[in-house]
Motif scaffolding. Sequence first.
Motif, PDB file in Angstrom:
ATOM      1  N   ARG A   1       1.628  -1.610 -21.703  1.00  9.91           N
ATOM      2  CA  ARG A   1       1.183  -0.974 -22.946  1.00  9.91           C
ATOM      3  C   ARG A   1       1.848   0.391 -23.125  1.00  9.91           C
ATOM      4  O   ARG A   1       2.365   0.719 -24.194  1.00  9.91           O
TER       5      ARG A   1
ATOM      6  N   ILE B   1      -9.497   1.219 -17.306  1.00  7.66           N
ATOM      7  CA  ILE B   1      -8.357   1.796 -16.573  1.00  7.66           C
ATOM      8  C   ILE B   1      -7.805   3.007 -17.302  1.00  7.66           C
ATOM      9  O   ILE B   1      -7.505   4.029 -16.694  1.00  7.66           O
ATOM     10  N   GLN B   2      -7.703   2.906 -18.628  1.00 10.31           N
ATOM     11  CA  GLN B   2      -7.166   4.044 -19.390  1.00 10.31           C
ATOM     12  C   GLN B   2      -8.009   5.301 -19.191  1.00 10.31           C
ATOM     13  O   GLN B   2      -7.481   6.386 -18.988  1.00 10.31           O
TER      14      GLN B   2
ATOM     15  N   TYR C   1      -4.405  -6.018 -14.199  1.00 10.69           N
ATOM     16  CA  TYR C   1      -4.820  -5.058 -15.235  1.00 10.69           C
ATOM     17  C   TYR C   1      -3.948  -3.812 -15.226  1.00 10.69           C
ATOM     18  O   TYR C   1      -3.659  -3.237 -16.272  1.00 10.69           O
ATOM     19  N   PHE C   2      -3.510  -3.391 -14.034  1.00 15.77           N
ATOM     20  CA  PHE C   2      -2.615  -2.247 -13.971  1.00 15.77           C
ATOM     21  C   PHE C   2      -1.271  -2.595 -14.600  1.00 15.77           C
ATOM     22  O   PHE C   2      -0.697  -1.795 -15.330  1.00 15.77           O
TER      23      PHE C   2
ATOM     24  N   LYS D   1       2.542   6.474  -7.212  1.00 16.02           N
ATOM     25  CA  LYS D   1       1.590   7.431  -7.770  1.00 16.02           C
ATOM     26  C   LYS D   1       2.135   8.860  -7.675  1.00 16.02           C
ATOM     27  O   LYS D   1       1.944   9.669  -8.583  1.00 16.02           O
TER      28      LYS D   1
ATOM     29  N   GLN E   1      -7.854   7.341   0.130  1.00 18.81           N
ATOM     30  CA  GLN E   1      -7.929   8.739  -0.299  1.00 18.81           C
ATOM     31  C   GLN E   1      -9.334   9.309  -0.082  1.00 18.81           C
ATOM     32  O   GLN E   1      -9.484  10.455   0.351  1.00 18.81           O
TER      33      GLN E   1
ATOM     34  N   ASP F   1      -1.638  -2.372 -18.262  1.00 18.37           N
ATOM     35  CA  ASP F   1      -1.772  -1.003 -18.745  1.00 18.37           C
ATOM     36  C   ASP F   1      -0.418  -0.309 -18.816  1.00 18.37           C
ATOM     37  O   ASP F   1      -0.123   0.399 -19.774  1.00 18.37           O
TER      38      ASP F   1
ATOM     39  N   LYS G   1      -7.688   6.690 -15.632  1.00 17.78           N
ATOM     40  CA  LYS G   1      -6.426   7.395 -15.400  1.00 17.78           C
ATOM     41  C   LYS G   1      -6.445   8.775 -16.055  1.00 17.78           C
ATOM     42  O   LYS G   1      -5.916   9.740 -15.504  1.00 17.78           O
TER      43      LYS G   1
ATOM     44  N   LEU H   1       0.830  -1.207   0.000  1.00  9.90           N
ATOM     45  CA  LEU H   1       0.000   0.000   0.000  1.00  9.90           C
ATOM     46  C   LEU H   1       0.861   1.253   0.000  1.00  9.90           C
ATOM     47  O   LEU H   1       0.566   2.229  -0.696  1.00  9.90           O
TER      48      LEU H   1
ATOM     49  N   GLU I   1      -8.433  10.957 -13.818  1.00 11.49           N
ATOM     50  CA  GLU I   1      -7.687  11.370 -12.630  1.00 11.49           C
ATOM     51  C   GLU I   1      -6.711  12.499 -12.956  1.00 11.49           C
ATOM     52  O   GLU I   1      -6.521  13.412 -12.148  1.00 11.49           O
TER      53      GLU I   1
ATOM     54  N   ILE J   1       2.458   1.745  -3.508  1.00  7.55           N
ATOM     55  CA  ILE J   1       1.541   2.364  -4.482  1.00  7.55           C
ATOM     56  C   ILE J   1       1.496   3.874  -4.293  1.00  7.55           C
ATOM     57  O   ILE J   1       1.524   4.639  -5.257  1.00  7.55           O
TER      58      ILE J   1
ATOM     59  N   TYR K   1      -7.406   3.817  -3.076  1.00  3.78           N
ATOM     60  CA  TYR K   1      -8.435   4.826  -3.362  1.00  3.78           C
ATOM     61  C   TYR K   1      -9.406   4.961  -2.200  1.00  3.78           C
ATOM     62  O   TYR K   1      -9.875   6.067  -1.902  1.00  3.78           O
TER      63      TYR K   1
ATOM     64  N   GLN L   1      -1.549  -7.137  -9.451  1.00  7.55           N
ATOM     65  CA  GLN L   1      -2.522  -6.131  -9.869  1.00  7.55           C
ATOM     66  C   GLN L   1      -2.518  -6.172 -11.403  1.00  7.55           C
ATOM     67  O   GLN L   1      -2.014  -5.280 -12.090  1.00  7.55           O
TER      68      GLN L   1
ATOM     69  N   PHE M   1      -4.950  -1.401  -5.236  1.00  9.06           N
ATOM     70  CA  PHE M   1      -5.409  -0.126  -5.786  1.00  9.06           C
ATOM     71  C   PHE M   1      -6.744   0.269  -5.168  1.00  9.06           C
ATOM     72  O   PHE M   1      -6.958   1.418  -4.821  1.00  9.06           O
TER      73      PHE M   1
END
Lengths: 363, 363
Positions: free
Chosen positions: A147, B103-104, A140-141, A107, B148, A144, B107, A100, B110, A103, B145, A138, B141
Amino acid sequence: MYIRRFSIPDAEYLRREIKEELARIEDDQDLHLYYSLMEFRHNLMLEYLEPLESQRIEEQPRLSDLLADIDKKQARLTGRLDYYFNFFRGMYELECREYLTAIQFFKKAESKLFFVKDRIEKAEFYFKMSESYYYMKQTYFSMDYARQAYEIYNQHTTYNIRVLQCHSLFATNFLDLKQYDEAIQHFKKAYAMAEAEQQPQLMGRTLYNIGLCFNSQGNYKPAIDYIKRAIAVFEDGKIIPSLPQAYFLITQIHYKLGNMDLARQYHNKGVSYAEEAEDSLYIMEYEFLESLYVNEPDEEAISKCFDFLKAKMMYADLEDFALDVAKYYHERENFEKASAYFLKVEETRQQIQGGVKLYEIEV
Amino acid sequence: MYIRRFSIPDAEYLRREIKEELARIEDDQDLHLYYSLMEFRHNLMLEYLEPLESQRIEEQPRLSDLLADIDKKQARLTGRLDYYFNFFRGMYELECREYLTAIQFFKKAESKLFFVKDRIEKAEFYFKMSESYYYMKQTYFSMDYARQAYEIYNQHTTYNIRVLQCHSLFATNFLDLKQYDEAIQHFKKAYAMAEAEQQPQLMGRTLYNIGLCFNSQGNYKPAIDYIKRAIAVFEDGKIIPSLPQAYFLITQIHYKLGNMDLARQYHNKGVSYAEEAEDSLYIMEYEFLESLYVNEPDEEAISKCFDFLKAKMMYADLEDFALDVAKYYHERENFEKASAYFLKVEETRQQIQGGVKLYEIEV
């Protein structure tokens, strides 16, 4: 520069040169801090992320000393330095498995990435994020970020190795999602690039990983073919440390298929490579195969192997092996023992916290 | 404003008023677009994210129509509108289970959050991200969040419900990590707040979730206590739709413990609530309990129930039930059947892709 071009001797040489220069410049504190951070980066970037299990945090006092030093001076950091501070701090927290906190720092680093003008430097950040989130499951992150890294590297022919590694990251994440066809597709792209770049280590690893995907699908014929190709590449390149693993998988498949003679041959070679590489984990895992498939199962030896894996917190391997034993007994209609080992699989699953398995396939 | 204060009638009234106003203003395209987006938000924000399985994308033509409309006009969007566009588009992609695309857009949203000056509006974004990533099983993740969102809501006493929901999000993520003690701790905080706010639905749900955690740990005594308290709250508040689930878990526990008479009593009441709520899923799941525990197991009926769950792609439930049958036979030393059902558990596990289970506990 040299670090980014993967020229390790050059990078080492340059670092030493800078260090000597710095000894003569005593006053500029920012410069010294910048150098500390660069040195940190030098260490972090050159290495692959190793399987977390094999990292001993207590053996890395330099990181925490350096961090204490940087912490004090952080007030003066701005822009680019701020980016580096948060990025490296995130990597440190990741190593401590403080996910945690990691991350949060990652960020913050990303929000300062604006100050980094070099596109390749940005790509390096995305790439490390993809790797880090792969280890944190994680998925999918991780994909991403792979990519984003890919889109930059792909515009520069000098970064073919990184493009290849991006394909491997896509593939390993697809493997986690059990989307085997997609995984194989990306590993094949990675293999073609590794071949074009004549990188035997990467060629062998990718071939092995394709074999692993086919094995997970239960497609043993192509699995065997690819593992044999991986072995040929590793043996050709005398890449001994990668051989115990490749031999292990092909041995295991042949035992499962009942090809006892073939299995025995691979088994013997695998053990001798494991001994040559002084790989205590694989020496133990070959003993597991010996206990289960050769003669009648030796449950005492199997249990010794399970204890070894438990002590190393390698629950994923433990789960797989218990499942193998359960299926072995099920097929031979010894249902009482099968059922007992299936229960062990369930118990082990309860130990695997947060999907963060403590061993990983190599990217 | 009213949306954020959870006053649904006020929000509805205000929306109608604005719509009538807009009918008279024909020219300002931006204003219309802004209204479209607000309407979209109205719909998205009021609802909880429902279990994905129960959502029928084909029944939501309005979203895609609206998106096509917004897409065309996007060139004119700037700043805040840009934020909304990307956020809502992400939510849409999430519903379509296009996780990488979602996700794209999230982001991008954000990165535009800077233009949103209202702190609570930012908190709403973080909260929705936490929910979304919880459904995508991007556990760390989701927790980041939730933190936050929590840090902002916690400064405003008027947002106690959201603070409570943040605790539930921490808890459900800890549950995914199998860190039951931490999960229980957060659910207990959520319960205390729900009680202070006199919210029976949330009180009952939190009590049920604490029971679920204890059940997962195999602590049946406290599990039973908490589920009984949940049932009392739901019955007191006449919250019928929540009762079949709570009765199901307590019935199941009593059957497992061999308390047949007690189990039978809960079973009957549970079925009648499921019929009253016209809950076809729970009607089928109670039939599963009937087939397994009452008299001798009726394997034909069990298999019918499994087919039903398979057709609904509820692999997580299917896996749990197959495991229950396996353990049932193992305890009664019918190892052949036990072993066969354990194999079914393994097969089902192969169907669960990417850890994205298709049912979830309610936050």
